[in-house]
Motif scaffolding. Structure first.
Motif, PDB file in Angstrom:
ATOM      1  N   PRO A  52      51.065  45.125  34.085  1.00  0.00           N
ATOM      2  CA  PRO A  52      49.672  44.712  33.857  1.00  0.00           C
ATOM      3  C   PRO A  52      49.596  43.330  33.203  1.00  0.00           C
ATOM      4  O   PRO A  52      50.447  42.964  32.396  1.00  0.00           O
ATOM      5  N   LEU A  53      48.570  42.597  33.579  1.00  0.00           N
ATOM      6  CA  LEU A  53      48.308  41.291  32.982  1.00  0.00           C
ATOM      7  C   LEU A  53      47.501  41.475  31.705  1.00  0.00           C
ATOM      8  O   LEU A  53      46.510  42.208  31.695  1.00  0.00           O
ATOM      9  N   ILE A  54      47.925  40.826  30.637  1.00  0.00           N
ATOM     10  CA  ILE A  54      47.172  40.862  29.386  1.00  0.00           C
ATOM     11  C   ILE A  54      46.211  39.678  29.413  1.00  0.00           C
ATOM     12  O   ILE A  54      46.608  38.531  29.194  1.00  0.00           O
ATOM     13  N   THR A  55      44.949  39.943  29.710  1.00  0.00           N
ATOM     14  CA  THR A  55      44.001  38.851  29.945  1.00  0.00           C
ATOM     15  C   THR A  55      43.588  38.115  28.673  1.00  0.00           C
ATOM     16  O   THR A  55      43.124  36.989  28.733  1.00  0.00           O
ATOM     17  N   GLY A  56      43.762  38.723  27.532  1.00  0.00           N
ATOM     18  CA  GLY A  56      43.363  38.056  26.292  1.00  0.00           C
ATOM     19  C   GLY A  56      44.402  37.087  25.756  1.00  0.00           C
ATOM     20  O   GLY A  56      44.153  36.387  24.773  1.00  0.00           O
ATOM     21  N   VAL A  57      45.556  37.034  26.401  1.00  0.00           N
ATOM     22  CA  VAL A  57      46.653  36.157  25.963  1.00  0.00           C
ATOM     23  C   VAL A  57      46.942  35.150  27.075  1.00  0.00           C
ATOM     24  O   VAL A  57      47.000  35.524  28.245  1.00  0.00           O
ATOM     25  N   PRO A  58      47.117  33.853  26.738  1.00  0.00           N
ATOM     26  CA  PRO A  58      47.417  32.856  27.774  1.00  0.00           C
ATOM     27  C   PRO A  58      48.652  33.242  28.584  1.00  0.00           C
ATOM     28  O   PRO A  58      49.633  33.739  28.020  1.00  0.00           O
ATOM     29  N   PHE A  59      48.584  33.036  29.896  1.00  0.00           N
ATOM     30  CA  PHE A  59      49.733  33.345  30.740  1.00  0.00           C
ATOM     31  C   PHE A  59      50.917  32.495  30.273  1.00  0.00           C
ATOM     32  O   PHE A  59      50.763  31.305  30.009  1.00  0.00           O
ATOM     33  N   PRO A  60      52.124  33.090  30.184  1.00  0.00           N
ATOM     34  CA  PRO A  60      53.253  32.421  29.527  1.00  0.00           C
ATOM     35  C   PRO A  60      53.863  31.220  30.242  1.00  0.00           C
ATOM     36  O   PRO A  60      54.688  30.522  29.660  1.00  0.00           O
ATOM     37  N   GLY A  61      53.500  30.956  31.495  1.00  0.00           N
ATOM     38  CA  GLY A  61      54.129  29.836  32.183  1.00  0.00           C
ATOM     39  C   GLY A  61      53.522  29.587  33.538  1.00  0.00           C
ATOM     40  O   GLY A  61      52.432  30.066  33.852  1.00  0.00           O
ATOM     41  N   PRO A  62      54.225  28.822  34.387  1.00  0.00           N
ATOM     42  CA  PRO A  62      53.730  28.545  35.742  1.00  0.00           C
ATOM     43  C   PRO A  62      53.841  29.780  36.633  1.00  0.00           C
ATOM     44  O   PRO A  62      54.406  30.803  36.229  1.00  0.00           O
ATOM     45  N   ALA A  63      53.294  29.686  37.841  1.00  0.00           N
ATOM     46  CA  ALA A  63      53.340  30.788  38.804  1.00  0.00           C
ATOM     47  C   ALA A  63      53.500  30.207  40.204  1.00  0.00           C
ATOM     48  O   ALA A  63      53.140  29.049  40.452  1.00  0.00           O
ATOM     49  N   SER A  64      54.044  31.004  41.088  1.00  0.00           N
ATOM     50  CA  SER A  64      54.194  30.542  42.472  1.00  0.00           C
ATOM     51  C   SER A  64      52.878  30.657  43.228  1.00  0.00           C
ATOM     52  O   SER A  64      52.554  29.821  44.066  1.00  0.00           O
ATOM     53  N   GLN A  65      52.085  31.706  42.916  1.00  0.00           N
ATOM     54  CA  GLN A  65      50.810  31.908  43.575  1.00  0.00           C
ATOM     55  C   GLN A  65      50.008  32.964  42.825  1.00  0.00           C
ATOM     56  O   GLN A  65      50.547  33.702  41.996  1.00  0.00           O
ATOM     57  N   VAL A  66      48.735  33.021  43.143  1.00  0.00           N
ATOM     58  CA  VAL A  66      47.869  34.099  42.680  1.00  0.00           C
ATOM     59  C   VAL A  66      47.267  34.725  43.929  1.00  0.00           C
ATOM     60  O   VAL A  66      46.823  34.025  44.841  1.00  0.00           O
ATOM     61  N   LEU A  67      47.275  36.046  43.984  1.00  0.00           N
ATOM     62  CA  LEU A  67      46.794  36.772  45.158  1.00  0.00           C
ATOM     63  C   LEU A  67      45.683  37.737  44.760  1.00  0.00           C
ATOM     64  O   LEU A  67      45.908  38.652  43.971  1.00  0.00           O
ATOM     65  N   ALA A  68      44.494  37.514  45.312  1.00  0.00           N
ATOM     66  CA  ALA A  68      43.372  38.427  45.087  1.00  0.00           C
ATOM     67  C   ALA A  68      43.225  39.317  46.307  1.00  0.00           C
ATOM     68  O   ALA A  68      43.227  38.833  47.443  1.00  0.00           O
ATOM     69  N   VAL A  69      43.132  40.613  46.088  1.00  0.00           N
ATOM     70  CA  VAL A  69      42.994  41.580  47.176  1.00  0.00           C
ATOM     71  C   VAL A  69      41.535  42.002  47.252  1.00  0.00           C
ATOM     72  O   VAL A  69      41.002  42.625  46.331  1.00  0.00           O
ATOM     73  N   LEU A  70      40.881  41.648  48.365  1.00  0.00           N
ATOM     74  CA  LEU A  70      39.457  41.879  48.529  1.00  0.00           C
ATOM     75  C   LEU A  70      39.213  42.916  49.621  1.00  0.00           C
ATOM     76  O   LEU A  70      40.015  43.068  50.536  1.00  0.00           O
ATOM     77  N   PRO A  71      38.084  43.617  49.538  1.00  0.00           N
ATOM     78  CA  PRO A  71      37.726  44.472  50.668  1.00  0.00           C
ATOM     79  C   PRO A  71      37.448  43.590  51.883  1.00  0.00           C
ATOM     80  O   PRO A  71      37.419  42.356  51.764  1.00  0.00           O
ATOM     81  N   ASN A  72      37.241  44.179  53.027  1.00  0.00           N
ATOM     82  CA  ASN A  72      37.003  43.404  54.246  1.00  0.00           C
ATOM     83  C   ASN A  72      35.605  42.786  54.189  1.00  0.00           C
ATOM     84  O   ASN A  72      34.682  43.221  54.861  1.00  0.00           O
ATOM     85  N   ASP A  73      35.479  41.742  53.360  1.00  0.00           N
ATOM     86  CA  ASP A  73      34.186  41.124  53.081  1.00  0.00           C
ATOM     87  C   ASP A  73      34.359  39.614  53.051  1.00  0.00           C
ATOM     88  O   ASP A  73      34.719  39.035  52.028  1.00  0.00           O
ATOM     89  N   ILE A  74      34.100  38.956  54.178  1.00  0.00           N
ATOM     90  CA  ILE A  74      34.316  37.520  54.274  1.00  0.00           C
ATOM     91  C   ILE A  74      33.359  36.750  53.370  1.00  0.00           C
ATOM     92  O   ILE A  74      33.690  35.670  52.871  1.00  0.00           O
ATOM     93  N   GLU A  75      32.175  37.297  53.096  1.00  0.00           N
ATOM     94  CA  GLU A  75      31.231  36.615  52.212  1.00  0.00           C
ATOM     95  C   GLU A  75      31.780  36.536  50.789  1.00  0.00           C
ATOM     96  O   GLU A  75      31.611  35.523  50.107  1.00  0.00           O
ATOM     97  N   ARG A  76      32.430  37.592  50.357  1.00  0.00           N
ATOM     98  CA  ARG A  76      33.031  37.578  49.006  1.00  0.00           C
ATOM     99  C   ARG A  76      34.198  36.596  48.964  1.00  0.00           C
ATOM    100  O   ARG A  76      34.383  35.875  47.987  1.00  0.00           O
ATOM    101  N   PHE A  77      34.987  36.569  50.027  1.00  0.00           N
ATOM    102  CA  PHE A  77      36.083  35.596  50.118  1.00  0.00           C
ATOM    103  C   PHE A  77      35.528  34.179  49.991  1.00  0.00           C
ATOM    104  O   PHE A  77      36.049  33.354  49.233  1.00  0.00           O
ATOM    105  N   ASN A  78      34.477  33.887  50.741  1.00  0.00           N
ATOM    106  CA  ASN A  78      33.894  32.542  50.718  1.00  0.00           C
ATOM    107  C   ASN A  78      33.312  32.209  49.357  1.00  0.00           C
ATOM    108  O   ASN A  78      33.427  31.069  48.875  1.00  0.00           O
ATOM    109  N   ALA A  79      32.686  33.193  48.711  1.00  0.00           N
ATOM    110  CA  ALA A  79      32.071  32.951  47.402  1.00  0.00           C
ATOM    111  C   ALA A  79      33.115  32.571  46.357  1.00  0.00           C
ATOM    112  O   ALA A  79      32.912  31.643  45.559  1.00  0.00           O
ATOM    113  N   ILE A  80      34.248  33.275  46.362  1.00  0.00           N
ATOM    114  CA  ILE A  80      35.312  32.963  45.404  1.00  0.00           C
ATOM    115  C   ILE A  80      35.969  31.638  45.760  1.00  0.00           C
ATOM    116  O   ILE A  80      36.246  30.802  44.886  1.00  0.00           O
TER     117      ILE A  80
END
Length: 274
Positions: A140-168
């Motif tokens: 689990p990610l601890i959201t109240g603490v700064p992430f400790p370093g760099p990352a290769s990518q961030v992946l958001a898993v969305l329902p089949n909703d292209i409008e939500r994809f576009n909004a983000i």
């Protein structure tokens, strides 16, 4: 004259049973004998790719994580890698939490199969399934603490909703956003966030420069999904398998489905032209 052949993996070269067509293996070997460079461009990490690609698989390069990194297949050395800075990662995390998205923050290459995850608390079976598949490599990610370093990518898993994809997507600045269809349920949208410039086409162009003497018009590319579009637009000869979305089939040359050696059909069609 084709000098480089690049194919997507899941749903394109890889069959639905996670095996390979004998005809496609013969085609890959033949290309190697002809001196044509062979590469796979996949959204998978090196760890994930290794679960379906044996060490002696007949390719020359693996473009992994949608072009974030490139591996020379002969000795499995990583010759190119990108990462998101700690500052950018923190900005993306804050935005996705605000947007109530379910997401994963992946460790830098080559350990980018490991990730920290955050759940919005809403039902998201595709998100939960991915966590289950990587239970030994996720926490689990601890959201109240700064992430400790760099990352290769961030992946958001969305329902089949292209409008939500576009909004983000519209709210994300200074990063590369790539749309992919979940290989797990075949319908959820994966919103992949990489450093600016990272894409399959960007990885291919870097590889062409690294090898030397290869221009995009010397490229044959084969794909099946939205994250292949930039690669297909780059290629002199661009194909999609018949199991691709209709909007891709309307734009690119079409060959049989991945389960019926679509890769070999594309290769044969181009070699005949030569």
């Amino acid at each position: 004259m084709i000098k480089l052949v690049v194919t997507d993996l899941d749903g394109t070269l890889l069959r639905s049973d996670h095996k390979f067509n004998d005809e496609d293996m013969v085609s890959l070997c033949r290309l190697g004998e002809m001196g044509i460079i062979r590469a796979i461009a996949t959204g998978r990490s090196p760890f994930s790719a290794s679960t379906v690609l044996p060490d002696d698989f007949p390719i020359d390069y693996l473009l992994f994580s949608s072009g974030a990194g490139i591996m020379r297949w002969s000795d499995k050395s990583i010759i190119h890698a990108n990462q998101l800075s700690q500052e950018v990662v923190q900005y993306v995390i804050a935005l996705l939490v605000e947007m109530h998205a379910d997401f994963m923050v992946h460790e830098p290459i080559p350990l980018n199969h490991c990730f920290h995850y955050h759940s919005s608390g809403k039902l998201n079976s595709d998100f939960e399934r991915r966590i289950s598949l990587y239970k030994d490599y996720s926490q689990p990610l601890i959201t109240g603490v700064p992430f400790p370093g760099p990352a290769s990518q961030v992946l958001a898993v969305l329902p089949n909703d292209i409008e939500r994809f576009n909004a983000i997507s519209k709210k994300l600045n200074g990063v590369q956003v790539i749309r992919a269809t979940s290989p797990l349920d075949g319908k959820s949208i994966w919103l992949e966030i990489f450093p600016e410039g990272v894409s399959k086409s960007g990885g291919i162009q870097w590889l062409c420069s690294y090898i030397g003497g290869i221009h995009p018009h010397n490229l044959l590319a084969l794909g099946n999904d939205y994250n292949d579009i930039d690669m297909l637009n780059l290629a002199g000869e661009a194909f999609v398998v018949s199991n691709a979305p209709s909007e891709l089939k309307d734009k690119f040359q079409v060959v049989p489905v991945n389960d019926e050696a679509g890769f070999s059909h594309a290769v044969k069609r181009v070699l005949k032209k030569g």
